[in-house]
Design a protein around this motif. Structure first.
Motif, PDB file in Angstrom:
ATOM      1  N   ASP A  35      -5.668  57.232  42.426  1.00 30.73           N
ATOM      2  CA  ASP A  35      -4.394  57.878  41.994  1.00 30.73           C
ATOM      3  C   ASP A  35      -3.392  57.034  42.576  1.00 30.73           C
ATOM      4  OD1 ASP A  35      -2.671  59.977  41.439  1.00 30.73           O
ATOM      5  OD2 ASP A  35      -3.276  61.631  42.886  1.00 30.73           O
ATOM      6  N   ARG A  37      -0.256  57.982  42.605  1.00 30.00           N
ATOM      7  CA  ARG A  37       1.208  58.837  43.169  1.00 30.00           C
ATOM      8  C   ARG A  37       0.929  58.989  44.086  1.00 30.00           C
ATOM      9  NH1 ARG A  37       4.637  60.877  39.390  1.00 30.00           N
ATOM     10  NH2 ARG A  37       5.069  62.568  40.580  1.00 30.00           N
ATOM     11  N   SER A  38      -0.553  59.528  44.760  1.00 32.62           N
ATOM     12  CA  SER A  38      -1.051  60.387  45.670  1.00 32.62           C
ATOM     13  C   SER A  38      -0.568  58.816  47.450  1.00 32.62           C
ATOM     14  CB  SER A  38      -1.903  60.341  45.871  1.00 32.62           C
ATOM     15  OG  SER A  38      -2.504  60.782  47.459  1.00 32.62           O
ATOM     16  N   ASN A  39      -0.070  59.273  47.638  1.00 31.80           N
ATOM     17  CA  ASN A  39       0.276  58.926  49.262  1.00 31.80           C
ATOM     18  C   ASN A  39      -0.482  58.492  50.327  1.00 31.80           C
ATOM     19  OD1 ASN A  39       2.305  56.671  51.003  1.00 31.80           O
ATOM     20  ND2 ASN A  39       2.871  58.820  52.637  1.00 31.80           N
ATOM     21  N   TRP A  60      10.014  57.750  48.864  1.00 26.79           N
ATOM     22  CA  TRP A  60       9.692  57.543  47.041  1.00 26.79           C
ATOM     23  C   TRP A  60       8.150  58.084  47.333  1.00 26.79           C
ATOM     24  CZ3 TRP A  60      10.570  57.434  42.430  1.00 26.79           C
ATOM     25  CH2 TRP A  60      11.997  56.478  42.287  1.00 26.79           C
ATOM     26  N   GLU A  62       6.519  60.646  47.479  1.00 24.71           N
ATOM     27  CA  GLU A  62       5.995  61.657  46.305  1.00 24.71           C
ATOM     28  C   GLU A  62       5.394  61.013  45.265  1.00 24.71           C
ATOM     29  OE1 GLU A  62       7.392  65.545  46.612  1.00 24.71           O
ATOM     30  OE2 GLU A  62       9.325  64.990  47.062  1.00 24.71           O
ATOM     31  N   ASP A  63       5.363  59.618  45.235  1.00 28.15           N
ATOM     32  CA  ASP A  63       4.907  58.750  44.058  1.00 28.15           C
ATOM     33  C   ASP A  63       4.976  57.265  44.689  1.00 28.15           C
ATOM     34  OD1 ASP A  63       4.426  57.489  42.125  1.00 28.15           O
ATOM     35  OD2 ASP A  63       5.474  58.295  40.181  1.00 28.15           O
ATOM     36  N   ALA A  66       5.304  54.274  42.219  1.00 26.84           N
ATOM     37  CA  ALA A  66       6.902  54.301  42.209  1.00 26.84           C
ATOM     38  C   ALA A  66       7.801  53.789  42.719  1.00 26.84           C
ATOM     39  CB  ALA A  66       7.771  55.042  41.509  1.00 26.84           C
TER      40      ALA A  66
END
Length: 386
Positions: A35, A37-39, A60, A62-63, A66
């Motif tokens: 995933d 997006r997952s940190n 960032w 939460e994404d 990104a």
């Protein structure tokens, strides 16, 4: 009983322009995640230029993907003028202030604050970082905490300013403190204020400089914030990997300055990593029940260290020509443009050819250790690769 989830910390060390290497590592790590997006790093700890990267990833959180893209875009398109004044007037003014201070300081009674003026970096950080997103990420459990370490010039203390959950407690150790605050651009500028090169920043009641100075335990902030696993991304090869070179000529000012910077940014990390290995080995011989019975608060910390496979001073020497000519002229005068002065240049070379080469090196070094890093990031499951 269900096992508590791991708290994995990411530690980003200092090193000026060398911190571009960290972006390449993060790009490769993102590709290993199922995933994007997952940190994977709920705890983020940064020092010096690494503090800028850590703060960006916190904004960032939460994404994650990104955030990596944002770092990649900034570092891949860096110019020295984005960090410090590199124009003829700025460089000439800085040089004149230093020369006048050396010659007439007893009359002026005021010394210059720094060799370079980093107002452009402040503008860049204010433009790109929305610190309000850190609290939002913490509230939504995408981030546990983020820390920035600075060094107090008056007290000589290493202070870690951290922002995180309300239940996190400050800490106090010998010459080391943790303070729960709301992070700002000033904390980042203070942490990255390389001595003599960039100006100190006043925080609360004291002037602070580069966090790597007197940082005796770079891994400590992550442990205080609750980490049980730590990924450290360094900005230089470990000391035991260096080959001893024979030198006949007297060292230039740039060589001396580069040596001092290396001792600030690299040496304490190597010592702390060795200490962590010894502590883990000792704890492995003490049963967990015995540790609980005797109220031993020490716990084993799994550590993985990623560092450049090449000497960055040599890489910097190959790209030194990319610097603006006023900066090259300044560095030429102190021997930094010669082969032996690459160490100093490697910290100041915020130019695309060099930072892109560092990103590529970080990416390649991480891919080469793909299996090891995959196992570290998710010990309880297998990651997919792309």
């Amino acid at each position: 009983m269900q096992r508590a989830p791991h708290k994995t910390a990411l530690i980003l060390t200092g090193g000026g322009a060398r911190a571009a290497y960290q972006v390449g590592v993060l790009k490769a790590i993102r590709e290993l995640l199922p995933d994007k997006r997952s940190n994977p790093f709920p705890i983020l700890c940064g020092t010096s230029a690494g503090a800028l990267n850590a703060a960006t990833m916190a904004v960032w959180a939460e994404d994650f993907g990104a955030g990596v893209d944002r770092l990649d875009d900034i570092w891949s398109n860096f110019h020295a003028a984005d960090v410090y004044r590199a124009d003829p007037a700025g460089i000439a003014g800085a040089g004149a202030r230093w020369l006048s201070a050396l010659a007439f300081g007893w009359i002026m009674r005021r010394s210059p604050r720094s060799l370079l003026e980093n107002t452009p970096l402040r503008r860049l950080l204010e433009k790109t970082l929305d610190f309000e997103r850190i609290d939002a990420a913490i509230a939504r459990h995408a981030l546990h905490s983020v820390s920035v370490t600075c060094s107090g010039y008056a007290s000589g203390q290493s202070v870690t300013f951290f922002q995180g959950r309300a239940d996190l407690e400050p800490w106090r150790r010998a010459q080391r403190f943790g303070a729960h605050v709301k992070l700002t651009v000033d904390h980042l500028l203070a942490s990255s204020a390389i001595p003599f090169i960039f100006p100190a920043v006043r925080l609360h009641r004291e002037w602070f400089g580069d966090g790597a100075m007197r940082q005796l335990a770079p891994i400590s902030p992550a442990i205080h914030l609750g980490a049980d696993r730590v990924l450290v991304i360094g900005a230089g090869r470990k000391a035991d990997e260096e080959e001893r070179a024979q030198g006949t000529a007297y060292p230039t000012l740039a060589q001396v300055a580069g040596h001092v910077m290396s001792s600030i940014f690299l040496d304490t990390l190597s010592v702390d990593l060795e200490r962590m290995v010894r502590v883990n080995r000792t704890l492995s011989m003490i049963p967990e029940a015995t540790r609980r019975r005797h109220h031993l608060t020490l716990r084993p910390i799994e550590v993985l260290h990623i560092s450049p496979s090449q000497r960055l001073d040599h890489l910097a020497a190959e790209h030194a020509h990319a610097l603006p000519w006023p900066v090259r002229a300044l560095l030429l005068g102190i021997g930094a443009m010669k082969s032996g002065g690459g160490a100093l240049t490697s910290y100041l070379l915020f130019e695309r050819p060099y930072t892109q080469a560092l990103i590529e090196l970080g990416y390649a070094d991480t891919v080469a250790r793909r299996d090891e890093i995959t196992a570290f990031l998710n010990p309880d499951c297998t990651l997919t690769t792309t």
